[in-house]
Design a protein around this motif. Structure first.
Motif, short mmCIF file in Angstrom:
data_model
loop_
_atom_site.label_atom_id
_atom_site.label_comp_id
_atom_site.label_asym_id
_atom_site.label_seq_id
_atom_site.Cartn_x
_atom_site.Cartn_y
_atom_site.Cartn_z
N GLY A 96 8.91 -18.10 5.62
CA GLY A 96 10.23 -19.15 6.42
C GLY A 96 11.21 -17.98 6.41
O GLY A 96 13.08 -18.48 6.68
N GLY A 97 11.16 -17.13 7.12
CA GLY A 97 12.13 -16.14 7.09
C GLY A 97 12.69 -15.13 6.95
O GLY A 97 13.00 -13.42 7.25
N ALA A 98 12.34 -14.49 4.99
CA ALA A 98 13.03 -13.46 4.45
C ALA A 98 11.85 -12.92 4.84
O ALA A 98 11.69 -11.16 4.55
N GLY A 99 10.41 -13.04 5.15
CA GLY A 99 9.53 -11.89 4.58
C GLY A 99 9.40 -11.66 3.53
O GLY A 99 8.89 -10.57 3.25
N PHE A 100 9.22 -12.34 2.35
CA PHE A 100 9.00 -11.26 1.13
C PHE A 100 7.52 -11.73 0.66
O PHE A 100 6.29 -12.64 1.21
N PRO A 101 6.53 -10.97 0.50
CA PRO A 101 5.07 -10.66 0.01
C PRO A 101 4.90 -12.05 -1.23
O PRO A 101 5.78 -12.47 -2.36
N SER A 102 4.15 -12.66 -0.39
CA SER A 102 3.76 -14.19 -1.28
C SER A 102 3.07 -13.92 -2.97
O SER A 102 3.37 -14.66 -3.49
N TRP A 106 4.66 -15.37 -6.02
CA TRP A 106 3.83 -16.49 -7.03
C TRP A 106 3.84 -15.34 -8.04
O TRP A 106 3.87 -16.58 -9.39
N SER A 107 3.56 -14.35 -8.28
CA SER A 107 3.51 -14.15 -9.94
C SER A 107 4.69 -13.98 -10.73
O SER A 107 4.36 -13.81 -11.97
N PHE A 108 5.71 -14.20 -10.19
CA PHE A 108 6.70 -14.54 -10.99
C PHE A 108 6.86 -15.45 -11.70
O PHE A 108 7.34 -15.71 -12.97
N MET A 109 5.62 -16.81 -11.35
CA MET A 109 6.07 -17.74 -12.14
C MET A 109 4.73 -17.76 -13.74
O MET A 109 4.54 -18.26 -14.69
N ASN A 110 4.49 -16.00 -13.23
CA ASN A 110 3.66 -16.38 -14.72
C ASN A 110 3.84 -15.04 -15.84
O ASN A 110 3.26 -14.12 -16.67
N LYS A 111 4.64 -16.15 -16.02
CA LYS A 111 5.35 -15.50 -18.08
C LYS A 111 4.72 -16.73 -19.35
O LYS A 111 4.31 -17.53 -18.64
N GLY A 153 -0.49 -24.27 -6.51
CA GLY A 153 0.33 -24.78 -7.54
C GLY A 153 -0.71 -23.97 -8.56
O GLY A 153 -0.08 -23.01 -9.37
N ARG A 154 -1.87 -24.42 -8.45
CA ARG A 154 -2.88 -23.78 -9.18
C ARG A 154 -2.48 -22.02 -9.54
O ARG A 154 -2.61 -21.81 -10.93
N ALA A 155 -2.13 -20.73 -8.57
CA ALA A 155 -1.85 -19.61 -9.14
C ALA A 155 -0.68 -19.85 -9.30
O ALA A 155 -0.41 -18.40 -10.54
N MET A 156 0.33 -20.17 -10.15
CA MET A 156 1.39 -20.56 -10.85
C MET A 156 1.42 -21.29 -11.96
O MET A 156 2.40 -20.48 -12.91
#
Length: 473
Positions: A96-102, A106-111, A153-156
């Motif tokens: 989308g523009g920023a190029g942040f590692p996906s 996505w792993s930030f959601m797995n708290k 969604g499953r990954a998160m």
């Protein structure tokens, strides 16, 4: 460029293959082969979006014939950790523009859960001038996005996805909603999605056409029914997002490539394309002064010149008629011809040239264009689209627009060029969201590479009318 066989060289030199010298020679050979590898010429079997031009059935049956929804249940049953690892191994960065590692995002959601539901929000508010890639996915390959939502969604650990689509995209919204309905009817999403025991809902929400809503927190505000104005961070959406729940906002293309990565392998397939840290395929939307404007899926790190000549029939009037290229949508700095001659189309190569890949919206301008007027038009766009929440952006965009309009006619002073550059630096990095940066960078690129043209325009005006008396902004 062919690299000579140093193994043969070692043999002819009488160096035994087991010797340290031979090992050093062979290591050098591997390094040279990596260095001189060429990129581009993506094979058809490696394309993710096989109906990009709408030549085939865009419905569920047509998508399945092209390999969609294959082994999706098996992927879901492997669990979120396996999916996340595949995405990380692939080297996928946000499209989308920023190029942040996906994978990392996505792993930030797995708290550890606290009872709140988690959501995936897909940013389909494609409002960047020159960008037209996501709309092609939604109207011609919508099932790629829907399956991608399910796997992401499953990954998160998300319970639902909200696809926030630009209000002007009527056909895209219509096709996408039909595709969602087909997926529900087939049992691919909803309760017990694909028979995996995982429940996942998908909703489509139409926006109202504001460019600022492409910023993730402004999008969340709009989704909640509020004015689309960015939030201060922290807290980040992964902690407090839509409806106060953990949320990840991802681009359409980023989400849509996830199923193929999981099916074909992140490390063994996706990561084999493109340079290090710039892996995979990418949709490039090319417009402007080319013979055949188009949207095309290509390998990351393809040279810009090859991209234009292979897929667009080249620049109108030939390559020597090229004046400048905006390589990543209206928010990135323009590049002059001498850089475009050999620059690679990926995040790192363009960053080294003080520009950016952005959304990969390539805007080509030949020598018939007035570069100052083109950038002035972009400044007017940002004046119109600023939400007005931050003073540097609200006031600075207006000032940039006024001065740029005077630069178009030459009704300015030479000292104002440096003044305008300093003004852009005072906007950049001093706002809640990146719209201030987006407004500043095109002007910075113009001054950095086309300063002589601005000076000449001012000199011509002064020769005809005398020195400008409008030194204020």
């Amino acid at each position: 460029m062919a690299v000579p066989s140093l193994r043969l060289f070692a043999a002819r030199s009488g160096v035994r293959s087991s010797s340290p010298v031979a090992a050093s020679v062979l290591n050098s050979n591997a390094s040279l082969q990596t260095r001189f590898r060429t990129y581009g010429g993506l094979k058809d079997e490696d394309r993710v979006f096989k109906n990009l031009y709408g030549l085939h059935d865009w419905g569920l049956k047509g998508d399945m014939k092209r390999g969609g929804w294959y082994k999706t249940k098996e992927i879901l049953l492997k669990g979120h950790e396996w999916i996340l690892q595949e995405i990380k191994d692939s080297g996928l960065r946000g499209r989308g523009g920023a190029g942040f590692p996906s994978g990392l995002k996505w792993s930030f959601m797995n708290k550890p859960g606290d009872g709140r539901p988690k959501y995936l929000v897909v940013n389909a508010d494609e409002g960047e001038p020159g960008t037209c890639k996501d709309r092609e996915i939604m109207r011609h390959d919508p099932q790629r996005l829907i399956e991608g939502c399910l796997i992401a969604g499953r990954a998160m650990g998300a319970s639902a996805a909200y696809i926030y689509i630009r209000g002007e995209f009527f056909m895209e919204a219509s096709n996408l909603q039909v595709a969602i309905n087909q997926a529900y009817e087939a049992g691919l999403i909803g309760k017990n999605a694909c028979g995996s025991g995982y429940d996942f809902e998908i909703y489509m929400h139409r926006g109202a056409g504001a460019y600022i809503c492409g910023e993730e927190t402004a999008l969340i505000e709009s989704l909640e029914g509020k004015a689309g104005k960015p939030r201060l961070k922290p807290p980040f959406p992964a902690d407090i997002g839509v409806f106060g729940c953990p949320t990840t906002v991802a681009n359409v293309e980023t989400v849509a490539v996830a199923p193929d990565i999981c099916r074909r392998g992140g490390k063994d397939w996706f990561a084999t394309m493109g340079r290090e840290r710039n892996h995979g395929t990418k949709l490039f939307c090319i417009s402007g002064n080319v013979n055949k404007p188009c949207v095309v899926e290509e390998e990351m790190s393809i040279p810009l010149r090859e991209l234009l000549e292979r897929h667009c029939g080249g620049v109108k009037g030939g390559w020597d008629n090229l004046y400048g290229v905006i390589p990543g949508g209206a928010s990135v700095p323009v590049l002059p011809k001498h850089i475009c001659d050999d620059v690679l189309m990926d995040f790192d190569a363009l960053s080294e040239e003080k520009s950016g890949l952005g959304t990969a919206a390539v805007i080509v301008m030949d020598k018939s264009q007035d570069m100052i007027k083109c950038i002035s038009r972009l400044s007017d766009f940002y004046v119109h689209e600023t939400c007005g929440q931050c003073t540097p952006c609200r006031e600075g965009c207006t000032w940039l627009g006024k001065v740029m309009r005077r630069f178009v006619t030459g009704n300015a002073r030479q000292s104002e060029i440096d003044m305008l550059f300093e003004l852009s630096r005072q906007i950049e990095g001093h706002t809640i969201c990146a719209l201030g940066d987006a407004a500043a960078w095109p002007v910075q690129g113009l001054i950095r590479h086309y300063r002589p043209e601005i000076e000449e325009r001012i000199a011509q005006y002064q020769a005809a009318h005398g020195e400008s008396t409008e030194a204020e902004i």
